[in-house]
Scaffold this motif. Structure first.
Motif, mmCIF file in Angstrom:
data_model
loop_
_atom_site.group_PDB
_atom_site.id
_atom_site.type_symbol
_atom_site.label_atom_id
_atom_site.label_comp_id
_atom_site.label_asym_id
_atom_site.label_seq_id
_atom_site.Cartn_x
_atom_site.Cartn_y
_atom_site.Cartn_z
ATOM 1 N N ARG A 126 0.835 -1.203 0.000
ATOM 2 C CA ARG A 126 0.000 0.000 0.000
ATOM 3 C C ARG A 126 0.857 1.235 0.000
ATOM 4 N NH1 ARG A 126 -5.193 -0.980 -1.204
ATOM 5 N NH2 ARG A 126 -5.934 -2.772 -0.132
ATOM 6 N N PRO A 127 0.519 2.330 -0.586
ATOM 7 C CA PRO A 127 -0.526 2.449 -1.597
ATOM 8 C C PRO A 127 -0.057 1.861 -2.925
ATOM 9 C CG PRO A 127 0.588 4.530 -1.390
ATOM 10 C CD PRO A 127 1.195 3.602 -0.375
ATOM 11 N N ARG A 128 -0.946 1.251 -3.624
ATOM 12 C CA ARG A 128 -0.589 0.594 -4.891
ATOM 13 C C ARG A 128 -0.373 1.607 -6.012
ATOM 14 N NH1 ARG A 128 -2.464 -4.604 -6.329
ATOM 15 N NH2 ARG A 128 -1.050 -4.156 -8.014
ATOM 16 N N LEU A 129 -1.098 2.706 -5.979
ATOM 17 C CA LEU A 129 -1.052 3.665 -7.069
ATOM 18 C C LEU A 129 -0.993 5.073 -6.507
ATOM 19 C CD1 LEU A 129 -1.423 4.296 -10.146
ATOM 20 C CD2 LEU A 129 -3.868 4.341 -9.681
ATOM 21 N N SER A 130 -0.040 5.857 -6.987
ATOM 22 C CA SER A 130 0.008 7.278 -6.663
ATOM 23 C C SER A 130 0.376 8.022 -7.935
ATOM 24 C CB SER A 130 1.010 7.559 -5.540
ATOM 25 O OG SER A 130 2.294 7.121 -5.899
ATOM 26 N N ALA A 131 -0.047 9.285 -8.011
ATOM 27 C CA ALA A 131 0.174 10.049 -9.235
ATOM 28 C C ALA A 131 0.458 11.501 -8.892
ATOM 29 C CB ALA A 131 -1.046 9.958 -10.141
ATOM 30 N N ASP A 132 1.175 12.157 -9.793
ATOM 31 C CA ASP A 132 1.436 13.585 -9.714
ATOM 32 C C ASP A 132 1.561 14.105 -11.149
ATOM 33 O OD1 ASP A 132 4.054 13.004 -10.610
ATOM 34 O OD2 ASP A 132 4.824 12.921 -8.575
ATOM 35 N N PRO A 133 1.818 15.392 -11.334
ATOM 36 C CA PRO A 133 1.896 15.916 -12.707
ATOM 37 C C PRO A 133 3.010 15.296 -13.559
ATOM 38 C CG PRO A 133 1.535 17.701 -11.171
ATOM 39 C CD PRO A 133 1.787 16.475 -10.346
ATOM 40 N N ARG A 134 4.004 14.645 -12.954
ATOM 41 C CA ARG A 134 5.075 14.013 -13.719
ATOM 42 C C ARG A 134 4.693 12.633 -14.243
ATOM 43 N NH1 ARG A 134 9.625 14.014 -9.541
ATOM 44 N NH2 ARG A 134 7.789 13.746 -8.272
ATOM 45 N N GLY A 146 8.403 -4.541 -6.594
ATOM 46 C CA GLY A 146 9.042 -3.239 -6.490
ATOM 47 C C GLY A 146 8.176 -2.113 -7.016
ATOM 48 N N LYS A 147 8.816 -0.941 -7.182
ATOM 49 C CA LYS A 147 8.110 0.251 -7.641
ATOM 50 C C LYS A 147 8.361 0.467 -9.130
ATOM 51 C CE LYS A 147 8.770 2.480 -3.217
ATOM 52 N NZ LYS A 147 9.446 3.554 -2.496
ATOM 53 N N HIS A 148 7.335 0.984 -9.793
ATOM 54 C CA HIS A 148 7.427 1.309 -11.211
ATOM 55 C C HIS A 148 7.059 2.782 -11.361
ATOM 56 C CE1 HIS A 148 7.601 -2.975 -12.282
ATOM 57 N NE2 HIS A 148 6.718 -3.131 -11.313
ATOM 58 N N ASP A 149 8.020 3.614 -11.735
ATOM 59 C CA ASP A 149 7.768 5.024 -12.000
ATOM 60 C C ASP A 149 7.559 5.201 -13.499
ATOM 61 O OD1 ASP A 149 7.992 6.018 -9.359
ATOM 62 O OD2 ASP A 149 10.172 5.821 -9.490
ATOM 63 N N LEU A 150 6.375 5.641 -13.869
ATOM 64 C CA LEU A 150 6.010 5.788 -15.282
ATOM 65 C C LEU A 150 5.664 7.244 -15.566
ATOM 66 C CD1 LEU A 150 3.616 2.713 -15.385
ATOM 67 C CD2 LEU A 150 6.017 2.757 -16.058
ATOM 68 N N HIS A 151 6.210 7.795 -16.637
ATOM 69 C CA HIS A 151 5.920 9.169 -17.031
ATOM 70 C C HIS A 151 4.679 9.188 -17.909
ATOM 71 C CE1 HIS A 151 9.657 10.508 -15.250
ATOM 72 N NE2 HIS A 151 10.259 9.475 -15.840
ATOM 73 N N ALA A 194 -7.185 14.473 -14.784
ATOM 74 C CA ALA A 194 -6.976 15.852 -14.366
ATOM 75 C C ALA A 194 -5.495 16.133 -14.071
ATOM 76 C CB ALA A 194 -7.820 16.147 -13.121
ATOM 77 N N LEU A 195 -4.766 15.147 -13.600
ATOM 78 C CA LEU A 195 -3.339 15.327 -13.299
ATOM 79 C C LEU A 195 -2.462 15.297 -14.542
ATOM 80 C CD1 LEU A 195 -2.856 13.154 -10.115
ATOM 81 C CD2 LEU A 195 -2.529 15.613 -10.293
ATOM 82 N N ARG A 196 -2.934 14.620 -15.557
ATOM 83 C CA ARG A 196 -2.135 14.461 -16.785
ATOM 84 C C ARG A 196 -1.972 15.814 -17.481
ATOM 85 N NH1 ARG A 196 -2.832 9.337 -19.812
ATOM 86 N NH2 ARG A 196 -0.829 9.277 -20.830
ATOM 87 N N PRO A 197 -0.729 16.184 -17.830
ATOM 88 C CA PRO A 197 -0.514 17.498 -18.477
ATOM 89 C C PRO A 197 -1.028 17.519 -19.901
ATOM 90 C CG PRO A 197 1.581 16.368 -18.046
ATOM 91 C CD PRO A 197 0.487 15.489 -17.559
#
Length: 109
Positions: A34-42, A51-56, A106-109
Motif C-alpha cells: 500500500r498504496p498501490r497507485l500514486s500520481a502527480d503531474p510528472r 518493487g516500484k514502477h515510475d512511469l511518465h 486531471a493530473l495528466r498534463p
C-alpha cells in the motif's frame, strides 16, 4: 485459528491451517504494497510485490474496463505502459475506478 486447535478432525485441521496461512499472506501483501497507485503531474508510481514502477505520462495509457461475469458487473482501472499492464480493482484503489480515472486525467498534463 482456534477452530484448527479445538477440532479433532484431521481434515478440518488442515483446511483451517491452509485458510489461516492464505489470510495471513493476503493481509501481509495488502499491508506491504500500500498504496498501490500514486500520481502527480510528472506521472504515476505503481507499487507491486516486486518493487516500484515510475512511469511518465507520455508512456502511460489509462482506461476503465467494465466486465460482466456471473451476473455481476465489475469495473477495473487498466494502466498500460509498453509491454506492462497493471489492473486495479476497487479493493486495490480504495475508490471507484471511474473516479480514479477522472483524477488521473486531471493530473495528466
Amino acid at each position: 485459528m482456534a477452530g484448527a486447535i479445538l477440532t479433532t478432525d484431521r481434515a478440518g485441521t488442515v483446511l483451517f491451517a491452509v485458510a489461516a496461512i492464505a489470510l495471513t499472506a493476503l493481509s501481509l501483501h495488502g499491508l506491504l504494497v500500500r498504496p498501490r497507485l500514486s500520481a502527480d503531474p510528472r506521472g504515476v508510481r505503481i507499487r507491486t510485490a516486486t518493487g516500484k514502477h515510475d512511469l511518465h505520462w507520455p508512456e502511460v495509457t489509462t482506461r476503465v474496463r467494465t466486465t460482466r461475469r456471473l451476473g455481476r458487473t465489475t469495473e477495473t482501472l487498466e494502466i498500460e505502459a509498453g509491454e506492462q499492464l497493471f489492473v486495479f480493482g476497487w479493493l486495490e484503489l480504495g475508490a471507484d475506478p471511474r473516479d480514479v480515472l477522472d483524477t488521473l486525467t486531471a493530473l495528466r498534463p
